[in-house]
Design an enzyme around this catalytic site. Structure first.
Site, PDB file in Angstrom:
ATOM      1  N   SER A 270       0.854  -1.330  -0.191  1.00 49.72           N
ATOM      2  CA  SER A 270      -0.002  -0.033   0.050  1.00 49.72           C
ATOM      3  C   SER A 270       0.866   1.167  -0.029  1.00 49.72           C
ATOM      4  CB  SER A 270      -0.829  -0.198   1.040  1.00 49.72           C
ATOM      5  OG  SER A 270      -1.646   1.199   1.384  1.00 49.72           O
TER       6      SER A 270
ATOM      7  N   TYR B  98      -1.917  -1.177  10.485  1.00 44.47           N
ATOM      8  CA  TYR B  98      -2.103  -1.124   8.914  1.00 44.47           C
ATOM      9  C   TYR B  98      -0.698  -0.601   8.501  1.00 44.47           C
ATOM     10  CZ  TYR B  98      -3.634  -1.018   4.332  1.00 44.47           C
ATOM     11  OH  TYR B  98      -3.830  -1.246   2.666  1.00 44.47           O
TER      12      TYR B  98
END
Length: 270
Positions: free
Chosen positions: A136, A149
């Protein structure tokens, strides 16, 4: 590397980015695509659509990943491409309970280790193979709304780098995909942080197309959002200033969240 005539496994393949990758591989002439996902029904439907196979796979369990590889070995004679795409998120920082940190670590990081452990022996024997690690933009920059995350996606980038450094001379290619906002169910439009990402969000199909192009040229870093590359370069040029700028963004978002709460609009939890 060309996807044509290759055998691929895509985890988290039944929805979102994974689904788009499965479809793009099939359209590019892959010999067989195995859709691996905890959503067995959706995986089966997609596999039928693209004339591939499906298997229920909880990537936090090494045995499930091994079973997906065994399916490819039995039906197709091996795996040419393994896309470690499955991932999860949740809001919060240091207060997030240990069990939740561990869950994200298992799904977002260890699944990549399990996949590499399962397919590298056969790839090294053939001196050919492709490992795709879906991280990401949070793995290169940060994710303001979620410490677990951000940390786990940074770890994915680090692991992908390690794989490339250790195995590229032995015929193994590695790509690391780092998108920002992508128009999937993963993007929660009731979350101010995700609203910020939505402004420049792209489709899963765009991410898949960027991956195909990167694989053709055996490019390591795949950036579906050009701005991510610019921010990443800026980060390396002036780390302290970059942190200050992100702190300002965080301050603005926190004020927005506070205002929502004062108006009785509790931000949705992931």
């Amino acid at each position: 590397m060309e996807v044509k005539d290759c055998v691929a496994i895509v985890t988290g393949g039944a929805n979102g980015i994974g689904k788009a990758i499965c479809r793009s591989f099939a359209a590019a002439g892959a010999r067989h695509v195995i859709v691996a996902d905890v959503d067995e029904h959706a995986a089966r439907q997609l596999a039928s659509e693209i004339h591939g196979s499906s298997i229920r796979c909880d990537v936090s369990r090494e045995s499930d990943i091994q079973q997906a590889v065994e399916l490819a070995d039995k039906t197709c004679g091996g795996v040419d491409i393994f896309v470690s795409n499955a991932g999860i998120t949740m809001k919060g920082g240091v207060e997030v309970p240990d069990e939740d940190w561990q869950r994200l670590w298992d799904v977002n990081v260890m699944a990549h280790v399990y996949a590499s452990r399962a397919v590298l022996p056969q790839m090294l024997k053939r001196e050919k193979g492709y490992l795709v690690q879906v991280s990401s933009a949070a793995g290169l920059l940060t994710e303001i709304g979620s410490a677990p995350y951000s940390v786990t996606k940074h770890a994915v980038v680090a692991f992908a780098e390690w794989l490339s450094v250790h195995y590229q001379k032995q015929g193994i290619r590695v790509s690391c995909v780092c998108p920002a906002g992508v128009a999937t169910d993963f993007l929660d439009l009731e979350d101010p942080v995700h609203q910020f990402l939505h402004v420049t969000s792209v489709t899963p199909e765009h991410v898949a197309e960027c991956l195909l192009q990167a694989m053709q040229y055996e490019q390591f870093l795949v950036l579906p959002h050009a701005a991510v590359g610019e921010f990443f370069a800026y980060k390396t040029q002036d780390y302290d200033r970059w942190l200050k700028n992100f702190a300002r963004i965080n301050e603005k978002l926190q004020k927005k969240i506070k205002k929502l709460r004062e108006e009785g609009q509790q931000p949705k939890e992931n």
